[in-house]
Write an enzyme that holds these catalytic residues in place. Structure first.
Site, PDB file in Angstrom:
ATOM      1  N   CYS A 121       0.957  -1.286   0.141  1.00  0.00           N
ATOM      2  CA  CYS A 121       0.052   0.070  -0.061  1.00  0.00           C
ATOM      3  C   CYS A 121       0.981   1.143  -0.129  1.00  0.00           C
ATOM      4  O   CYS A 121       1.413   1.524   0.966  1.00  0.00           O
ATOM      5  CB  CYS A 121      -0.851  -0.187   1.327  1.00  0.00           C
ATOM      6  SG  CYS A 121      -1.923   1.584   1.419  1.00  0.00           S
ATOM      7  N   PHE A 260       7.063  26.791   1.283  1.00  0.00           N
ATOM      8  CA  PHE A 260       8.567  27.498   1.765  1.00  0.00           C
ATOM      9  C   PHE A 260       8.160  28.747   2.874  1.00  0.00           C
ATOM     10  O   PHE A 260       8.451  29.830   2.703  1.00  0.00           O
ATOM     11  CB  PHE A 260       9.354  27.998   0.585  1.00  0.00           C
ATOM     12  CG  PHE A 260      10.011  27.050  -0.434  1.00  0.00           C
ATOM     13  CD1 PHE A 260      10.766  26.151  -0.048  1.00  0.00           C
ATOM     14  CD2 PHE A 260       9.037  26.980  -1.705  1.00  0.00           C
ATOM     15  CE1 PHE A 260      11.391  25.325  -0.797  1.00  0.00           C
ATOM     16  CE2 PHE A 260       9.645  25.802  -2.448  1.00  0.00           C
ATOM     17  CZ  PHE A 260      10.817  25.043  -1.964  1.00  0.00           C
ATOM     18  N   CYS A 261       7.322  28.305   3.777  1.00  0.00           N
ATOM     19  CA  CYS A 261       7.112  29.232   4.749  1.00  0.00           C
ATOM     20  C   CYS A 261       7.883  29.937   5.787  1.00  0.00           C
ATOM     21  O   CYS A 261       8.303  28.982   6.328  1.00  0.00           O
ATOM     22  CB  CYS A 261       5.757  29.143   5.377  1.00  0.00           C
ATOM     23  SG  CYS A 261       4.351  28.999   4.489  1.00  0.00           S
ATOM     24  N   LYS A 262       8.600  30.820   5.524  1.00  0.00           N
ATOM     25  CA  LYS A 262       9.665  31.495   6.404  1.00  0.00           C
ATOM     26  C   LYS A 262       9.339  32.674   7.122  1.00  0.00           C
ATOM     27  O   LYS A 262       8.593  33.243   6.224  1.00  0.00           O
ATOM     28  CB  LYS A 262      10.949  31.220   6.005  1.00  0.00           C
ATOM     29  CG  LYS A 262      11.468  29.963   5.299  1.00  0.00           C
ATOM     30  CD  LYS A 262      11.845  28.754   6.415  1.00  0.00           C
ATOM     31  CE  LYS A 262      12.598  27.707   5.898  1.00  0.00           C
ATOM     32  NZ  LYS A 262      11.684  26.877   5.017  1.00  0.00           N
ATOM     33  N   PRO A 263       9.668  33.370   7.988  1.00  0.00           N
ATOM     34  CA  PRO A 263       9.822  34.609   8.499  1.00  0.00           C
ATOM     35  C   PRO A 263       9.981  35.712   7.161  1.00  0.00           C
ATOM     36  O   PRO A 263      11.067  35.592   6.566  1.00  0.00           O
ATOM     37  CB  PRO A 263      10.364  35.105   9.498  1.00  0.00           C
ATOM     38  CG  PRO A 263      10.642  33.814  10.261  1.00  0.00           C
ATOM     39  CD  PRO A 263      10.660  32.465   9.050  1.00  0.00           C
ATOM     40  N   GLY A 264       9.073  36.202   6.538  1.00  0.00           N
ATOM     41  CA  GLY A 264       9.241  37.190   5.566  1.00  0.00           C
ATOM     42  C   GLY A 264       9.303  36.620   4.214  1.00  0.00           C
ATOM     43  O   GLY A 264       9.455  37.339   3.173  1.00  0.00           O
ATOM     44  N   ARG A 265       8.875  35.292   3.979  1.00  0.00           N
ATOM     45  CA  ARG A 265       8.968  34.606   2.772  1.00  0.00           C
ATOM     46  C   ARG A 265       7.847  33.488   2.623  1.00  0.00           C
ATOM     47  O   ARG A 265       7.461  32.971   3.727  1.00  0.00           O
ATOM     48  CB  ARG A 265      10.421  33.818   2.781  1.00  0.00           C
ATOM     49  CG  ARG A 265      10.503  33.145   1.470  1.00  0.00           C
ATOM     50  CD  ARG A 265      11.743  32.396   1.365  1.00  0.00           C
ATOM     51  NE  ARG A 265      11.758  31.337   0.345  1.00  0.00           N
ATOM     52  CZ  ARG A 265      12.440  30.240   0.203  1.00  0.00           C
ATOM     53  NH1 ARG A 265      13.779  30.257   1.230  1.00  0.00           N
ATOM     54  NH2 ARG A 265      12.631  29.594  -0.690  1.00  0.00           N
TER      55      ARG A 265
END
Length: 277
Positions: A121, A260-265
């Site tokens: 599976c 791609f979540c990062k501070p400021g991005r």
């Protein structure tokens, strides 16, 4: 090590999901030391006495996991379809014994007939290739989310990973309010399991999916998108990247997918109309 740091570690190692083992460091192979390692155990979901699936998971919050899995895989429509649930030890792991309504159990048995004869599976709950990426009911557009609120949430995501802070071995999934506050976070050695735990908990508590978003510490795979959409989540934020199939499914079911979540991005893959900056 300072006494305060030692006390913090002792407190964390007392929680379910962490065990001390003997190991060796590269710079000192002659002297073993004790360190904390995240537990990973086989967890079987057993519906009305029939084992449906075995997943590798952290051994905590398993009732939430079972409920979230049942909802996100379409086995049930609401928590009311489950009449009872018990977590019991088995020879090689843990079993979550779930009592389903007769109607839902009949539907599950039909799905199991289609699974008969398979030797492996790759995607749990999927019987044939045509079911991969099968669209769920399109999500409504009921909210706006300010991306400026994301930065503070990212800084606090680690707060929901006490095991991860100690071992570096878990994923997190948390519910983010429009204010950026994180509530109801869960962690697990498996990213899908962490998400199912979050979905199960919020569904059990009767919380709305229309005011906020899911934030996960992992990549956004097809299954993460599908599970979120099945429960009515409109926005999914992921710390890492998204796969092509995840983007395709998110586009079809009207889910706003951000990676791609990062501070400021942040990288918005689908339906940016729910977002502001």
């Amino acid at each position: 090590m300072k006494k305060t740091q030692q006390k913090e570690i002792e407190n964390v190692t007392n929680i379910t999901g962490v065990r001390q083992i003997e190991l060796w460091r590269r710079d000192d192979l002659q002297h073993p030391r004790l360190d904390e390692v995240a537990e990973e155990v086989p967890v079987a979901l057993v519906y009305n006495g029939i084992s449906h699936v075995v997943m590798m998971a952290s051994p905590k919050d398993l009732e939430y996991f079972a409920l979230g899995f049942s909802l996100s895989e379409g086995i049930i429509e609401s928590p009311r379809d489950i009449f009872g649930m018990d977590v019991v030890p088995s020879c090689n792991g843990l079993e979550v014994q779930i009592e389903l309504s007769s109607r839902r159990f009949m539907g599950l048995k039909e799905r199991r007939r289609a699974l008969a004869g398979r030797t492996g599976c790759g995607v749990c709950g999927v019987e044939q290739l045509n079911d991969i990426g099968k669209p769920v009911q399109p999500l409504p557009f009921t909210q706006m989310f300010d991306l400026n609120k994301l930065d503070d949430a990212l800084r606090h995501l680690n707060d929901f990973q006490p095991v991860g802070q100690l071992t570096g071995c878990t994923h997190a999934a948390a519910w983010m309010l429009p204010s950026g506050e994180l509530v109801g976070g869960h962690e697990d050695v498996g990213r899908h399991v962490a998400l199912d735990k979050l979905l199960g908990r919020r569904s059990q508590e009767g919380e709305s999916w229309q005011q906020g978003a899911v934030l996960v510490s992992s990549r956004a795979s097809y299954e993460m998108v599908q599970k979120s959409a099945m429960c009515g989540v409109e926005i999914l934020f992921a710390v890492s990247a998204a796969t092509t199939l995840a983007v395709e499914v998110a586009e079809r079911c009207n889910l706003t997918l951000v990676g791609f979540c990062k501070p400021g991005r942040a990288t918005v893959y689908t339906h940016p109309q729910r977002l502001s900056n």
